[in-house]
Design a protein around this motif. Structure first.
Motif, PDB file in Angstrom:
ATOM      1  N   LEU A   7       3.410   4.524  -4.442  1.00  0.00           N
ATOM      2  CA  LEU A   7       4.084   5.672  -5.058  1.00  0.00           C
ATOM      3  C   LEU A   7       4.854   6.493  -4.037  1.00  0.00           C
ATOM      4  CD1 LEU A   7       1.592   6.930  -7.771  1.00  0.00           C
ATOM      5  CD2 LEU A   7       3.670   5.610  -8.031  1.00  0.00           C
ATOM      6  N   ARG A  45       0.835  -1.206   0.000  1.00  0.00           N
ATOM      7  CA  ARG A  45       0.000   0.000   0.000  1.00  0.00           C
ATOM      8  C   ARG A  45       0.862   1.245   0.000  1.00  0.00           C
ATOM      9  NH1 ARG A  45      -4.551  -0.462   4.464  1.00  0.00           N
ATOM     10  NH2 ARG A  45      -4.696   1.731   3.933  1.00  0.00           N
ATOM     11  N   PRO A  49      -4.629   2.858  -1.765  1.00  0.00           N
ATOM     12  CA  PRO A  49      -4.650   1.463  -2.211  1.00  0.00           C
ATOM     13  C   PRO A  49      -3.295   0.947  -2.707  1.00  0.00           C
ATOM     14  CG  PRO A  49      -5.509   2.893  -3.917  1.00  0.00           C
ATOM     15  CD  PRO A  49      -5.259   3.771  -2.730  1.00  0.00           C
ATOM     16  N   ALA A  50      -3.208  -0.362  -2.919  1.00  0.00           N
ATOM     17  CA  ALA A  50      -1.997  -0.990  -3.473  1.00  0.00           C
ATOM     18  C   ALA A  50      -2.161  -1.219  -4.968  1.00  0.00           C
ATOM     19  CB  ALA A  50      -1.741  -2.316  -2.763  1.00  0.00           C
ATOM     20  N   HIS A  51      -1.032  -1.520  -5.652  1.00  0.00           N
ATOM     21  CA  HIS A  51      -1.076  -1.844  -7.082  1.00  0.00           C
ATOM     22  C   HIS A  51      -1.139  -3.353  -7.268  1.00  0.00           C
ATOM     23  CE1 HIS A  51       0.583   2.024  -8.962  1.00  0.00           C
ATOM     24  NE2 HIS A  51       0.193   2.308  -7.746  1.00  0.00           N
ATOM     25  N   ARG A 109      -3.338  11.619  -9.039  1.00  0.00           N
ATOM     26  CA  ARG A 109      -4.358  10.805  -9.708  1.00  0.00           C
ATOM     27  C   ARG A 109      -4.800   9.630  -8.849  1.00  0.00           C
ATOM     28  NH1 ARG A 109      -1.602  11.642 -14.287  1.00  0.00           N
ATOM     29  NH2 ARG A 109      -0.417   9.730 -14.042  1.00  0.00           N
ATOM     30  N   GLU A 110      -3.861   9.086  -8.068  1.00  0.00           N
ATOM     31  CA  GLU A 110      -4.219   7.919  -7.259  1.00  0.00           C
ATOM     32  C   GLU A 110      -4.850   8.295  -5.930  1.00  0.00           C
ATOM     33  OE1 GLU A 110      -1.363   4.877  -6.777  1.00  0.00           O
ATOM     34  OE2 GLU A 110      -0.945   4.743  -8.918  1.00  0.00           O
ATOM     35  N   LEU A 135       6.248  11.833 -10.508  1.00  0.00           N
ATOM     36  CA  LEU A 135       5.486  11.176  -9.445  1.00  0.00           C
ATOM     37  C   LEU A 135       4.374  12.023  -8.848  1.00  0.00           C
ATOM     38  CD1 LEU A 135       8.036   8.983  -7.497  1.00  0.00           C
ATOM     39  CD2 LEU A 135       6.255   8.311  -9.082  1.00  0.00           C
ATOM     40  N   ASN A 158      -5.564   6.139   3.711  1.00  0.00           N
ATOM     41  CA  ASN A 158      -6.162   4.953   3.133  1.00  0.00           C
ATOM     42  C   ASN A 158      -5.883   4.830   1.626  1.00  0.00           C
ATOM     43  OD1 ASN A 158      -7.471   2.638   3.383  1.00  0.00           O
ATOM     44  ND2 ASN A 158      -9.526   3.495   3.681  1.00  0.00           N
TER      45      ASN A 158
END
Lengths: 438, 197
Positions: A101, A98, A207-209, A136-137, A130, A205
């Motif tokens: 980036l 998680r 997320p992961a890739h 964006r993420e 980055l 919170n």
């Protein structure tokens, strides 16, 4: 001309005038020269010839040639899009966790640090890629900006480091020794930032890739490791006695050209010329501030200010003394570029440090770090300025999260002050001859 | 005055090329120095270290003069942008640098002349050719300064700075970065595991 009975005022005037000139908005390098010019008018013992001779001596050092050359290597690496390869490599490693980036940002700075030696190149290069992706993420922009700025400070701690070269040239400290001594502190700073990331990522919170396929990991590892080989070549070459730090810089440029033209095929003649032109213009500005500082440093010793300072400061405990000096340098670093700051503080503080029994390499690492932290503190925090520009937010908005990272970094600095072995252990183990017998 | 503008722009271009040549020159010298020491086939040249230093010193002083043209030298902005004190300091710095340029020209020339009595250690070249950098730097600074001050007096402070000053350092650093804003990430789309750990 002052009459001889007023000569006792001159040491005070030296710093008073410099402060006035800098506040008046005269460029710092020229403020140093102007102070010396004024002293020439006031003190018959200091002549214009001496001022020029000292300025000349300030740039008459083969070691200093490493500064523009390492800068060139860093700029070439940016132009050759090596940053992209490093990011892809780091993303394949950290993607499955998680907050990928944010961690990639720190990891790339650690690798980039070994390639370029300049923190601003790191902020600009890594941040441009980055920060938009992090936004964006769903990362808060302030967090993205803060982690980019904070991690780029690692650039001047992990070798090669332009700041260490200048510190070494100014104080006659072994540059090879400082390079080795910077590795563990740099990695510790990185670890402190991973820790802060962990905390922020839970809070927001993130997320992961999806994990990357093995083939992709291997191909990115090849590209990434080729770039990350630069510090090994540099440190190895210096350690083996193949070349001096300046010559190592030329080897780094040659390697960057090899990567850009032969391996990645991302460079062309125009890009090389652009990088070179930008490098010489930028480097001359920093180096001229050293020229000015050199005559100022001469006046500091001419008026015997360090012994007077030693008489005034009654601290014999090396740890306390080092804390005090680091605090002063942290404050100076917040509003001054670190190279001229170093040129004034280094020669002033070194005699104190040595007489308290502090190892010069240890002192150098603490000095470079303390002044370097100024890169992310306003009013003059260049890395934070660059990163918030990319993020498109006001600098003050990013201050909060940046301070959290800074707190972690200050803890690492304090640990290094209290336990010199964190810095000195590695050079003692690998190359004791580089840092002397002590 | 536009004649001086044209002239100064020409000087700037020439200095840019000279700087590139000097950089290339000392890079090649140092590279040769490393190679000739480690490869026995190449004959060592005894003056590589000395001449690379001299080329470097010229680079620094010419670059310094060039930095004056666009006010690239690092300044501490002690006061709020646009305030009275801020405007005052911006005037002061234009005029004070003229004094420094004149000091470099007059006293720098006297210093350079003492270089005739000294020769470099390895190549026995008179040091005049290196010491004279301060004088040359002063002359170029003065030319640039005359144009800046002329424009300051005829068009005002803001117009002059607008026309001649470079962008702030953070913007220059960004431009130098010259990167594809999402190169390595383009192929990837994050998997959304929001809230699941």
């Amino acid at each position: 001309m002052l009459s001889p009975e007023l000569f006792f005022l001159l040491p005070w005037l030296l710093f008073g005038l410099l402060g006035v000139f800098i506040t008046l908005g005269i460029p710092i390098a020229f403020s140093l020269v102007l102070t010396a010019m004024t002293i020439v008018l006031l003190d018959p013992r200091v002549t214009a010839w001496v001022v020029f001779q000292r300025m000349y001596n300030g740039m008459d050092s083969f070691v200093l040639l490493a500064v523009p050359i390492f800068l060139l290597a860093g700029n070439l690496i940016n132009k050759a899009e090596v940053t992209d390869k490093l990011i892809r490599f780091a993303l394949n490693i950290f993607g499955r966790f998680r907050g990928a980036l944010a961690n990639v940002n720190v990891a790339v700075s650690i690798m980039f640090a070994g390639v370029s030696g300049s923190s601003t190149a790191d902020s600009a290069g890594v941040g441009a890629i980055l920060i938009p992706s992090m936004k964006r993420e769903g990362y808060p922009t302030a967090f993205a900006v803060a982690v980019t700025a904070a991690s780029s400070v690692i650039g001047i701690i992990i070798p090669p480091s332009i700041n260490m070269i200048v510190w070494g040239a100014l104080t006659n400290t072994s540059i090879g020794g400082m390079f080795l001594a910077g590795i563990v502190p740099g990695i510790l700073i990185g670890l402190s930032q991973f820790t802060v990331n962990y905390w922020f990522v839970r809070k927001f919170n993130i997320p992961a890739h999806e994990p990357a396929p093995m083939r992709e990991i291997l191909s990115s590892a090849r590209d990434g490791l080729l770039a990350a080989a630069i510090p090994v070549i540099i440190i190895g070459g210096i350690r083996m006695g193949w070349f001096t730090p300046t010559e190592a810089a030329v080897v780094a440029v040659a390697y960057a050209l090899f990567l850009g033209f032969v391996v990645y095929r991302t460079l062309n003649g125009r890009k090389v010329l652009e990088a070179s032109s930008a490098t010489v213009r930028l480097a001359s500005l920093s180096l001229f501030s050293l020229v000015g500082a050199s005559v100022f440093g001469y006046l500091i010793s001419f008026y015997q200010i360090p012994p007077k300072l030693m008489g005034g400061i009654d601290i014999t405990d090396p740890i306390v003394l080092l804390f005090v000096m680091a605090a002063v340098m942290l404050i100076i670093g917040t509003f001054m570029d670190s190279l001229p700051a170093m040129a004034i503080m280094g020669p002033l503080f070194l005699p104190l440090a040595l007489s308290a029994g502090i190892h010069p390499v240890h002192f150098g690492i603490v000095g470079v770090m303390a002044l370097g932290f100024g890169l992310i503190t306003p009013p003059y925090g260049l890395c934070l300025m660059i990163a918030s520009k990319i993020g498109g937010i006001a600098l003050l908005k990013a201050m909060g999260p940046t301070m959290v990272y800074l707190a972690g970094m200050l803890m690492v600095l304090s640990a290094i002050i209290v336990f010199p072995e964190i810095a000195l252990g590695l050079p003692r183990l690998i190359a004791p001859e580089l840092i002397g017998v002590r | 005055m536009s004649a001086l503008d044209t002239f100064n722009r020409a000087i700037e271009k020439i200095i840019e090329y000279v700087l590139l040549l000097l950089l290339g020159f000392f890079l090649c010298l140092i590279l040769y120095q490393v190679l000739s020491r480690n490869l026995p086939v190449l004959p060592p040249i005894y003056w590589t270290e000395e001449f690379s230093r001299f080329a470097f010193q010229w680079t620094v002083m010419l670059g310094t003069a060039l930095g004056v043209y666009h006010a690239d030298h690092f300044v501490l902005d002690a006061f709020k942008r646009g305030s009275r004190l801020d405007r005052f300091t911006r005037y002061v710095r234009e005029f004070v640098l003229v004094g420094i340029a004149i000091f470099f020209i007059v006293k720098g020339w006297e210093y350079a002349e003492t270089g005739w009595r000294r020769t470099s250690t390895a190549a026995k070249m008179p040091m005049f050719y290196v010491y004279v950098t301060f004088f040359v730097c002063g002359v170029i600074m003065l030319l640039f300064k005359i144009q800046r001050i002329w424009m300051l007096l005829t068009q005002g402070l803001d117009a002059m700075e607008e026309a001649l000053n470079s962008a702030p350092p953070e913007e220059i650093a960004l431009r130098e970065g010259d990167l594809d804003p999402q190169g390595p990430l383009r192929r990837k789309t994050p998997k959304n595991t929001n809230g699941e750990g």
